[in-house]
Design an enzyme around this catalytic site. Structure first.
Site: not given
Length: 531
Positions: A70, A96, A170-171, A304, A310, A351, A413-414, A450, A505, A508
């Site tokens: 978001c 978003g 956001n989160g 993050c 990305y 991206s 690609d990312d 995540c 972080c 993932c």
């Protein structure tokens, strides 16, 4: 497109005897009578508002890319707060696309409007003239917790004992379900499925009369990733989670203060970046000026990493690190780790283009636009036949035949999530005449879900969580495959932070979660690392 516009002065809540509170009436014709809130142990600060139901949007099934989280934007002390929010949210639209909203206020007004769709679909000139005030907060949403409907669109707006309160975030709060069940047992009634409302209930039940102290107490009870904006008629409060998982920046425009999920939003309104909000920091702006304080101390820094890889726009800076430059360095690291003799380097739009340029510069292999994105397909499609569905990637992506035909192609690609999109793009390049397709990914294998605001599949659906690199290569039909190493990623981002994982972080990728996870996530203590 469903939407709502409300001036809270015309929808004031009612206070019953003995502390029992009532919510305002619904504003749509099908609404029923207001329902009472159960009496709470402490005198609540607010009563909730009923919201119109909206229309859910199907997620795009053609691409298995991770979904944006978001975006939030805030203004204090500018007569055109609504217009600044409008343009700021436009700059954050990539975070978003399901819904958008703006709430503005001054001494005489507290007005908000929310709707489903893109910012340009939610707002028009007539609506913007109704959003008066010099304080404002805005939000664009992609649902990771709570359904995609208007009831969950933000900012959420409530009545509290000193007036009106709007909240945008956001989160994701990992312990929100647990807190929600407790509050419901104690009599709270929720009007949305958004975990943002959990914080509002915690504020409501606080024994502190002062809103700032109530906000601090509420934030002390939640765990997860969040960048919050709280707004009243005369005050703006910003807060970032103790780990700094979500990006959050502060800026200025003349004498006005700005807050945003990304610094690119300041450029859109002519503002100036001041600094990043610090982890565990709460900032209050009112008639007394700006005050900065900590509501939490001593937590591990863990921004993050997917923001750098990305999510964030290339023209944004996070912790004074430019996103485009970081992605170019990821491409360079990839090239040093996994050089392959080829004729052309291309990136999957958008991206991955920065990383592809970095890979090309490091290797000397020419960078070309081998893949073109169709920007006019919208967010949903008329449902095609099964045969056309298999070719659905072509509705959003095309290979440039004259660029790739007869060439050995390196496709950058990312990330790879389920692997379905990678297979489609590799086959797209082969159908356009590429003789070889070598896939390079500018992040480590995405192996773990995540829980901090990114919409990711379960571990069972993550291809890297269940297959080796060689098995993934075969499944996506590539001639070779390499993922950027964790060390290479950290070198490329270059935070120079002494915390674990250089202050990033990487859960993932490495299963090292910076916070404890709730039992609802179905992750046993044996399967995760928490430091």
């Amino acid at each position: 497109m469903p939407h709502e516009v409300t001036d809270s002065s015309g929808q004031a809540g009612q206070r019953a005897g003995d502390g029992q509170l009532f919510a305002p009436q619904r504003t749509n014709a099908s609404a029923g009578a207001a329902r009472p809130y159960a009496q709470a142990e402490a005198s609540p600060l607010w009563t909730g508002r009923f919201y119109n139901d909206g229309v859910t949007h199907d997620h795009d099934g053609f691409f298995d890319k991770l979904k944006e989280e978001c975006g939030v934007f805030g203004v204090y002390g500018h007569p055109d707060a609504a217009q600044l929010n409008y343009y700021g949210l436009h700059a954050l639209q990539h975070r978003g696309q399901e819904s958008g909203g703006i709430c503005t206020a001054d001494a005489d007004h507290f007005v908000y409007h929310r709707g489903m769709g893109l910012v340009k679909e939610v707002f028009d000139n007539e609506l913007m003239t109704t959003l008066k005030g010099s304080i404002g907060i805005g939000h664009v949403r992609y649902s990771t917790a709570g359904e995609s409907k208007l009831a969950n669109a933000q900012p959420l707006v409530f009545k509290y004992k000193e007036g009106d309160l709007a909240i945008a975030t956001n989160g994701n709060l990992v312990n929100a379900p647990e807190i929600r069940r407790r509050l419901e047992r104690e009599g709270s009634i929720f009007q949305t499925s958004s975990d943002t409302e959990v914080v509002a209930h915690l504020i409501a039940r606080s024994r502190h009369d002062d809103l700032l102290e109530a906000v601090k107490e509420a934030l002390g009870q939640v765990t997860g990733a969040y960048a919050f904006l709280f707004m009243t008629r005369d005050r703006l409060i910003a807060a970032l989670d103790p780990h700094g998982l979500r990006p959050f920046v502060m800026g200025k425009l003349g004498d006005a203060w700005l807050f945003a999920s990304e610094s690119c939003a300041f450029d859109a309104v002519g503002g100036e970046y001041v600094r990043d909000v610090k982890p565990g920091e709460i900032i209050v702006i009112d008639a007394e000026g700006l005050r900065e304080m900590k509501f939490a101390e001593g937590q591990r820094r863990a921004v993050c990493s997917m923001e750098y890889i990305y999510f964030a726009r290339p023209d944004s800076d996070i912790d004074a690190i430019n996103i485009h430059s970081a992605r170019k360095r990821m491409g360079r690291e990839l090239a040093m780790e996994s050089f392959v003799d080829a004729d052309v380097v291309t990136g999957v739009p958008d991206s991955s283009i920065s990383a592809a340029i970095g890979f090309a510069e490091q290797t000397g292999i020419p960078y070309e636009l081998g893949l073109i994105k169709n920007r006019y397909t919208g967010r949903t499609f008329i449902q095609p036949s099964q045969e056309l569905r298999e070719q659905g990637v072509k509705m959003k992506l095309s290979a440039v035949r004259k660029v790739v035909e007869g060439k050995r192609v390196v496709m950058i690609d990312d990330s790879i999530v389920r692997g379905t999109t990678s297979l489609r793009i590799v086959n797209l390049l082969r159908e356009a005449g590429a003789t070889e397709v070598h896939v390079r990914i500018s992040s480590p294998p995405f192996m773990n879900p995540c829980y901090y605001g990114i919409d990711t599949p379960s571990k069972d659906e993550l291809i890297a969580g269940n297959k080796t690199v060689e098995e993934i290569r075969k499944q996506i039909n590539a001639d070779s495959l390499h993922f950027l190493s964790k060390d290479g990623l950290l070198r490329a981002i270059g935070t120079n932070n002494n915390d674990i994982n250089s202050g990033m972080c990487l859960a993932c990728f490495d299963n090292d979660y910076p916070t404890k996870l709730a039992q609802e996530h179905g992750v046993s203590e044996e399967r995760i690392t928490v430091r």
